[in-house]
Design an enzyme around this catalytic site. Structure first.
Site, PDB file in Angstrom:
ATOM      1  N   ASP A  34       7.816  52.605  61.326  1.00  8.51           N
ATOM      2  CA  ASP A  34       7.818  52.749  62.838  1.00  8.51           C
ATOM      3  C   ASP A  34       9.002  51.891  63.147  1.00  8.51           C
ATOM      4  OD1 ASP A  34       5.625  54.235  62.335  1.00  8.51           O
ATOM      5  OD2 ASP A  34       4.158  52.493  62.937  1.00  8.51           O
TER       6      ASP A  34
ATOM      7  N   LYS B 295      -4.597  59.444  68.431  1.00  8.32           N
ATOM      8  CA  LYS B 295      -3.506  60.172  67.861  1.00  8.32           C
ATOM      9  C   LYS B 295      -3.725  61.807  68.050  1.00  8.32           C
ATOM     10  CE  LYS B 295      -2.993  56.959  63.977  1.00  8.32           C
ATOM     11  NZ  LYS B 295      -3.280  56.522  62.582  1.00  8.32           N
TER      12      LYS B 295
HETATM   13  C1  2PG Z   1      -1.238  53.772  62.717  1.00 13.90           C
HETATM   14  C2  2PG Z   1      -0.040  54.856  62.713  1.00 13.90           C
HETATM   15  C3  2PG Z   1       1.137  54.581  63.803  1.00 13.90           C
HETATM   16  P1  2PG Z   1       0.061  56.472  60.809  1.00 13.90           P
HETATM   17  O1  2PG Z   1      -1.820  53.599  61.849  1.00 13.90           O
HETATM   18  O2  2PG Z   1      -1.691  53.254  63.820  1.00 13.90           O
HETATM   19  O3  2PG Z   1       1.595  53.404  63.479  1.00 13.90           O
HETATM   20  O4  2PG Z   1       0.067  55.155  61.428  1.00 13.90           O
HETATM   21  O5  2PG Z   1       0.847  57.567  61.689  1.00 13.90           O
HETATM   22  O6  2PG Z   1       0.845  56.242  59.509  1.00 13.90           O
HETATM   23  O7  2PG Z   1      -1.238  56.646  60.506  1.00 13.90           O
HETATM   24 MG    MG Z   2      -3.399  52.320  62.883  1.00 15.93          MG
END
Ligand code: 2PG
Ligand code: MG
Length: 474
Positions: free
Chosen positions: A252, A386
Site C-alpha cells: 500500500d 472492499k
Molecule cells: C486491508 C487491505 C487494504 P488487502 O487489509 O485492509 O490495505 O489489504 O487488500 O491485502 O486485503
Molecule cells: Mg484490513
C-alpha cells in the site's frame, strides 16, 4: 424502400426539424455542433458491446479490465485484488494454470464476460444499474458468485455504472448518490497509510498498517497536503534512523522500516506529524490484520521475526490491554481487525470499551450476513467495504446502507493489489461514507483515487463538504 418511406419509417423529418428548431431557439453560435449534440441525446440508451481483457495490477498479478460500449461512448473499469481472501467473500476467479502467472491468470473470467455476460447485457439500459447487476446474478446460481467470478461481475458492474452516469450526463458520484437515494455528496477523510507491515511488507512488523487521518483539515485538498507533508517528513526521519533501506515500501506504499513493535512505528509517525506541524489535527489509525498472526486462539506479534516467532504468544486479553494502552498514549481513533476474523468475543469486548472506532475487515468480509450478526451482537462499530468482496455496485450500495442504518462508520477501501481505476473515490463521495482508505500518497494506483477526489472537490466548488471531524457519522 423509397427515400420517403425511409424518412417516414425513422420519423427523420420530425427529429431533424426538432433539432433545427432547438438550435434556433438557443441562438447558438455553432448550429452544427448544437444539432449533432441534440441528435446524440435522442439516441437510445443501450449497451452495445462489452469487451474484457486481462491486464496487470500493482503487484504484477493479472486482473480483469472491461470496455463497455454504449451509443454514447466507451467506459472502462478494472478490479483490484487483496493479499488474503476469505471463505465468506465473493469468489475471485483465477485460471489455476500453474505454468502461467503461477496460476493467477484471469482468462476464464475474461471469456465469461466476452461470451455469457456480454450476451445477457447487450441492449440493456446502463442507467438501470440494479437490473444489470440482477441480470448477472441471474446467470450465477451460486451464493458466492463462483460460477461467473466476482472479478468478472464487478468489472462489468463498475463499467456499466460509469456508462449510466455518462448517459445521464452527471458526474459518477452524483449517479451513485442517485442510485443509493442519497443526494448530498461528501468528501471523505482519507486514511493514508504511512507505515506498512504484516503480509504487505518484508519487515518484522506484525501489524499491517499505520494510517494518518487529517480530520482537522478544512477541506480534502488541505487533508492531502497535510498527509503528503507528513509522509515526506516521515521518510526523512526513517532515513536518519534506519538508513535508506528503511524507506522501502509495502504493497500500500507505506514505509517498511525494520521495526518490530507497533509503538516504534507510532513514535516515528508521531514525530513526523510534529515536524510537519499538524499536531492535534491529524489522528492515527491502525489496521492490525490480526487474522494473519492468530494461531489457534493466541496471537504472535513476532510471527515475522526469525528466532522469536512462536515463542511469545499473546492472549486475546493481552491484546485488549495493549490496544487500551496504545490508545491512551497515542491519538489513535480507529483500530481495524484487532483480533482474528472469528474472534467475535474479544472484538466485542474491545468495542464495548468505547475507546475508538473498531473496524471489521476479515471479521465481516463485506458479507451482509456477517454484518447482520455483528450488528445484532454489537461486535464492532464500523465496516471496511472492499467492493470486490461483494461483486456488484448494487450490492455494495446495499451493504453500505445496512451499515449506515446501524450508525456504524463506513470506510470505502482499496485493495493491496490495485489498478489505476478511481471508481472507489466517486463511490465514497456518492455514498457519503465519510472515510476512504486508499494507501499512501505515492504510486499511480493509489494516487488515482486521491487525485480523483481532488477533482471532485474542485468540481463541487462551494457545494463541497469535507467530512473532517464528522468522519464517523458525516
Ligand atoms: C486491508 C487491505 C487494504 P488487502 O487489509 O485492509 O490495505 O489489504 O487488500 O491485502 O486485503
Ligand atoms: Mg484490513
Amino acid at each position: 424502400m423509397s427515400v420517403q418511406e425511409y424518412l417516414d419509417k425513422h420519423l427523420l423529418s420530425r427529429k431533424i426539424e426538432d433539432a433545427v428548431n432547438a438550435a434556433v431557439r438557443a441562438k447558438t453560435p455553432d448550429p452544427v455542433l448544437f444539432i449533432s449534440n441534440h441528435m446524440k441525446k435522442a439516441v437510445p440508451s443501450a449497451i452495445t458491446k462489452i469487451k474484457a481483457r486481462q491486464i496487470l495490477d500493482s503487484r504484477g498479478i493479472p486482473t480483469v479490465e472491461v470496455d463497455l460500449y454504449t451509443n454514447k461512448g466507451m467506459y472502462r473499469a478494472s478490479v483490484p485484488s487483496g493479499a488474503s481472501t476469505g471463505m465468506y467473500e465473493a469468489v475471485e476467479m483465477r485460471d489455476g494454470e500453474k505454468g502461467k502467472y503461477l496460476g493467477k491468470g484471469v482468462s476464464k473470467a475474461v471469456k465469461i464476460i466476452n461470451e455469457k455476460i456480454s450476451e445477457a447485457l447487450i441492449g440493456m439500459d446502463p442507467v438501470l444499474q440494479s437490473q444489470i447487476d440482477q441480470a448477472m446474478m441471474g446467470l450465477d446460481k451460486t451464493e458466492n458468485k463462483a460460477e461467473l467470478g466476482a472479478n468478472a461481475m464487478l468489472a462489468v458492474s463498475i463499467a456499466a455504472c460509469k456508462a449510466g452516469a455518462a448517459e445521464k450526463e452527471v458526474p459518477l458520484y452524483k449517479h451513485i448518490a442517485d442510485l443509493s437515494g442519497k443526494s448530498n455528496p461528501i468528501l471523505p477523510v482519507p486514511a493514508i497509510t504511512v507505515i506498512s507491515g504484516g503480509k504487505h511488507a518484508g519487515n518484522n512488523l506484525a501489524v499491517q498498517e499505520i494510517m494518518i487521518l487529517p480530520v482537522g483539515a478544512s477541506n480534502f485538498e488541505e487533508a492531502m497536503q497535510m498527509g503528503c507533508e507528513t509522509y515526506q517528513h516521515l521518510k526523512a526521519i526513517i532515513l536518519e534512523r534506519n538508513g535508506s533501506n528503511g524507506c522501502n515500501v509495502g504493497n500500500d506504499v507505506g514505509f517498511a522500516p525494520n521495526i518490530s513493535s507497533i509503538a516504534e512505528g507510532l513514535d516515528l509517525v508521531k514525530e513526523a506529524i510534529d515536524r510537519a506541524g499538524y499536531n492535534g489535527r491529524i489522528k492515527l489509525a491502525i489496521d492490525v490484520a490480526a487474522t494473519d498472526f492468530c494461531m489457534g486462539k493466541k496471537y504472535d506479534l513476532d510471527f515475522k521475526t526469525p528466532n522469536k516467532s512462536g515463542q511469545n504468544f499473546k492472549t486475546g486479553e493481552d491484546m485488549l490491554e495493549m490496544y487500551t494502552q496504545l490508545c491512551k498514549e497515542y491519538p489513535i481513533v480507529s483500530i481495524e481487525q484487532p483480533f482474528d476474523k472469528d474472534d467475535w468475543e474479544h472484538t466485542k469486548l474491545f468495542t464495548n470499551l468505547g475507546i475508538c472506532q473498531v473496524v471489521g475487515d476479515d471479521l465481516l468480509m463485506s458479507n451482509p450476513k456477517r454484518i447482520e450478526r455483528a450488528m445484532h451482537e454489537s461486535t464492532c462499530n464500523a465496516l471496511l467495504l472492499k467492493v470486490n468482496q461483494v461483486g456488484t455496485v448494487t450490492e455494495a450500495i446495499e451493504v453500505v446502507k445496512q451499515a449506515k442504518n446501524a450508525d456504524w462508520g463506513v470506510i470505502i477501501s482499496h485493495r493491496s493489489g490495485e489498478t489505476e481505476d478511481s471508481f472507489i473515490a466517486d463511490l465514497a463521495v456518492g455514498l457519503a461514507t465519510g472515510q476512504i482508505k486508499a494507501g499512501a500518497p505515492c504510486h499511480g494506483e493509489r494516487l488515482a483515487k486521491y487525485n480523483q477526489l481532488l477533482r471532485i472537490e474542485e468540481e463541487l466548488g462551494a457545494e463541497a463538504t469535507y467530512s473532517g471531524e464528522n468522519w464517523r457519522q458525516p
